[in-house]
Design an enzyme around this catalytic site. Structure first.
Site, PDB file in Angstrom:
ATOM      1  N   HIS A 142     -31.355  -8.456  71.680  1.00 19.86           N
ATOM      2  CA  HIS A 142     -32.505  -7.704  72.184  1.00 19.86           C
ATOM      3  C   HIS A 142     -32.821  -8.139  73.611  1.00 19.86           C
ATOM      4  CE1 HIS A 142     -33.200  -6.761  67.925  1.00 19.86           C
ATOM      5  NE2 HIS A 142     -33.965  -5.767  68.356  1.00 19.86           N
TER       6      HIS A 142
ATOM      7  N   LYS B 110     -38.367 -10.204  74.012  1.00 20.59           N
ATOM      8  CA  LYS B 110     -38.664 -10.231  72.572  1.00 20.59           C
ATOM      9  C   LYS B 110     -39.137 -11.624  72.183  1.00 20.59           C
ATOM     10  CE  LYS B 110     -36.960  -8.881  68.028  1.00 20.59           C
ATOM     11  NZ  LYS B 110     -38.263  -8.274  67.676  1.00 20.59           N
TER      12      LYS B 110
HETATM   13  P1  NAD Z   1     -45.102  -5.436  73.871  1.00 15.44           P
HETATM   14  O1  NAD Z   1     -45.476  -6.861  74.142  1.00 15.44           O
HETATM   15  O2  NAD Z   1     -44.546  -4.617  74.987  1.00 15.44           O
HETATM   16  O3  NAD Z   1     -46.376  -4.642  73.299  1.00 15.44           O
HETATM   17  C1  NAD Z   1     -47.420  -5.214  72.541  1.00 15.44           C
HETATM   18  C2  NAD Z   1     -48.709  -4.673  73.117  1.00 15.44           C
HETATM   19  O4  NAD Z   1     -49.817  -5.094  72.340  1.00 15.44           O
HETATM   20  C3  NAD Z   1     -48.943  -5.187  74.556  1.00 15.44           C
HETATM   21  O5  NAD Z   1     -49.179  -4.091  75.420  1.00 15.44           O
HETATM   22  C4  NAD Z   1     -50.205  -6.019  74.399  1.00 15.44           C
HETATM   23  O6  NAD Z   1     -51.014  -5.969  75.564  1.00 15.44           O
HETATM   24  C5  NAD Z   1     -50.874  -5.296  73.243  1.00 15.44           C
HETATM   25  N1  NAD Z   1     -51.997  -6.062  72.727  1.00 15.44           N
HETATM   26  C6  NAD Z   1     -52.128  -7.403  72.608  1.00 15.44           C
HETATM   27  N2  NAD Z   1     -53.386  -7.694  72.183  1.00 15.44           N
HETATM   28  C7  NAD Z   1     -54.036  -6.508  72.037  1.00 15.44           C
HETATM   29  C8  NAD Z   1     -55.362  -6.149  71.611  1.00 15.44           C
HETATM   30  N3  NAD Z   1     -56.264  -7.069  71.258  1.00 15.44           N
HETATM   31  N4  NAD Z   1     -55.679  -4.824  71.535  1.00 15.44           N
HETATM   32  C9  NAD Z   1     -54.787  -3.879  71.870  1.00 15.44           C
HETATM   33  N5  NAD Z   1     -53.529  -4.161  72.294  1.00 15.44           N
HETATM   34  C10 NAD Z   1     -53.169  -5.462  72.364  1.00 15.44           C
HETATM   35  O7  NAD Z   1     -44.097  -5.470  72.651  1.00 15.44           O
HETATM   36  P2  NAD Z   1     -43.124  -4.309  72.116  1.00 15.44           P
HETATM   37  O8  NAD Z   1     -41.765  -4.504  72.652  1.00 15.44           O
HETATM   38  O9  NAD Z   1     -43.797  -2.984  72.273  1.00 15.44           O
HETATM   39  O10 NAD Z   1     -43.041  -4.704  70.572  1.00 15.44           O
HETATM   40  C11 NAD Z   1     -44.206  -4.784  69.775  1.00 15.44           C
HETATM   41  C12 NAD Z   1     -43.826  -5.148  68.338  1.00 15.44           C
HETATM   42  O11 NAD Z   1     -43.071  -4.074  67.755  1.00 15.44           O
HETATM   43  C13 NAD Z   1     -42.930  -6.395  68.217  1.00 15.44           C
HETATM   44  O12 NAD Z   1     -43.291  -7.118  67.066  1.00 15.44           O
HETATM   45  C14 NAD Z   1     -41.523  -5.806  68.052  1.00 15.44           C
HETATM   46  O13 NAD Z   1     -40.626  -6.659  67.394  1.00 15.44           O
HETATM   47  C15 NAD Z   1     -41.853  -4.591  67.217  1.00 15.44           C
HETATM   48  N6  NAD Z   1     -40.852  -3.520  67.255  1.00 15.44           N
HETATM   49  C16 NAD Z   1     -40.634  -2.870  66.081  1.00 15.44           C
HETATM   50  C17 NAD Z   1     -39.764  -1.804  66.040  1.00 15.44           C
HETATM   51  C18 NAD Z   1     -39.626  -1.037  64.747  1.00 15.44           C
HETATM   52  O14 NAD Z   1     -38.807  -0.103  64.673  1.00 15.44           O
HETATM   53  N7  NAD Z   1     -40.411  -1.360  63.734  1.00 15.44           N
HETATM   54  C19 NAD Z   1     -39.098  -1.390  67.184  1.00 15.44           C
HETATM   55  C20 NAD Z   1     -39.334  -2.075  68.383  1.00 15.44           C
HETATM   56  C21 NAD Z   1     -40.243  -3.137  68.407  1.00 15.44           C
END
Ligand code: NAD
Length: 270
Positions: free
Chosen positions: A158, A162
């Site tokens: 990834h 991540k």
């Molecule tokens: P990222 O860090 O880009 O996004 C997370 C977001 O949450 C950030 O913008 C952060 O500012 C926000 N956040 C933090 N505290 C907050 C609050 N109190 N209120 C509102 N927002 C808040 O991460 P990402 O790459 O988008 O991944 C997020 C999660 O999704 C990870 O756990 C990743 O592993 C998972 N993911 C899952 C899949 C799937 O298919 N299920 C696919 C990709 C990523």
């Protein structure tokens, strides 16, 4: 017949997944993008989703769920375990459905999610893409056919940002294989190797994690046997594949009042 609209709120709307989730919800049929939540101290607070996700929609982001709880049916949360759990509590307190795409939960946190599903409907999926969920079925089949004859190794890569490892998808793949072979992933997993390891224990499942660049998500499961090797690979090239799956899951959850569901349920893959 009147088609039911699904009103969706996106938590973590400014994140890598958040932005594409906004777009996917905006583009989906019979879905209303009803709310977008960002960190209250984020520079994206109060910004229109038009600007955030380049979509024709003037909805503005909010800093928390208070005040928008009556505006959505399903919350889609791809953030981090701590935030997801506090969001889950708010959903539970207010009878809202939730799609959890966040990964990296420990066993205690997973137990909290299971317990919340006794009162609300929850979709928990470390990977919401159609392709990966299809691959899970292929892995089950491969494990059932090859049994203990194969040495099984799971490699994932990834992007550099991540924060959890191995990926939730890699762990899910390991879990499916372990279940099929009657093993416990907790006791048969080997997370990386170093130094004098000795020869490989036949009943282990090995994991290797690579991080770098902007890789969206790649997983390869190797079944290494005597004289042949089978490799099953999935490569995600765009986050939209996860986002569309999550929105589809949100629509599907509308039929469920409570319970814990997976993408296998949504996609009806056995
Ligand atoms: P990222 O860090 O880009 O996004 C997370 C977001 O949450 C950030 O913008 C952060 O500012 C926000 N956040 C933090 N505290 C907050 C609050 N109190 N209120 C509102 N927002 C808040 O991460 P990402 O790459 O988008 O991944 C997020 C999660 O999704 C990870 O756990 C990743 O592993 C998972 N993911 C899952 C899949 C799937 O298919 N299920 C696919 C990709 C990523």
């Amino acid at each position: 017949m009147r088609i039911q609209m699904t009103r969706v709120a996106i938590n973590g709307a400014a994140g890598r997944m958040g932005v594409v989730l906004l777009k996917a919800a905006h583009e989906a049929e019979n879905v209303e993008l009803a709310a977008a939540v960002v960190r209250p101290n984020s520079d994206k607070f109060g910004v229109s989703v038009k600007k955030l996700a380049d979509i024709d929609n003037n909805l503005k982001t909010v800093g928390n769920l208070e005040g928008i709880l009556d505006q959505f049916d399903v919350l889609i949360d791809f953030t981090n375990p701590k935030l997801t759990l506090s969001t889950l509590q708010a959903c539970q307190d207010n009878g809202k459905k939730i799609v959890i795409g966040t990964t990296g939960f420990n066993d205690d946190e997973l137990a909290l999610i299971r317990s919340a599903s006794e009162s609300i409907s929850i979709l928990l999926a470390p990977n919401t893409s159609l392709g990966v969920n299809l691959v899970l079925g292929l892995l089950e089949k491969a494990a059932a056919v090859l049994g203990d004859d194969a040495d099984i190794e799971i490699i994932e890569m990834h992007h550099r940002n991540k924060i959890d490892a191995p990926s939730g998808t890699a762990l899910k793949m390991g879990e499916v294989i372990a279940d099929t072979l009657g093993r416990e992933l907790a006791t048969c997993a080997v997370y990386g190797r170093e130094g004098e390891t000795g020869s490989r224990d036949k009943k282990t499942i090995g994991f290797a994690t690579l991080r770098g660049g902007d890789v969206v998500g790649e997983h390869t499961v190797i079944f290494a046997c005597e004289g042949e090797r089978i490799e099953i690979t999935h490569k995600a090239s765009h986050r939209m594949t996860f986002a569309r799956g999550a929105v589809r899951a949100a629509q599907w959850l509308m039929k469920k009042d409570k319970g814990l569901f997976t993408m296998q349920d949504v996609l009806e893959i056995d």
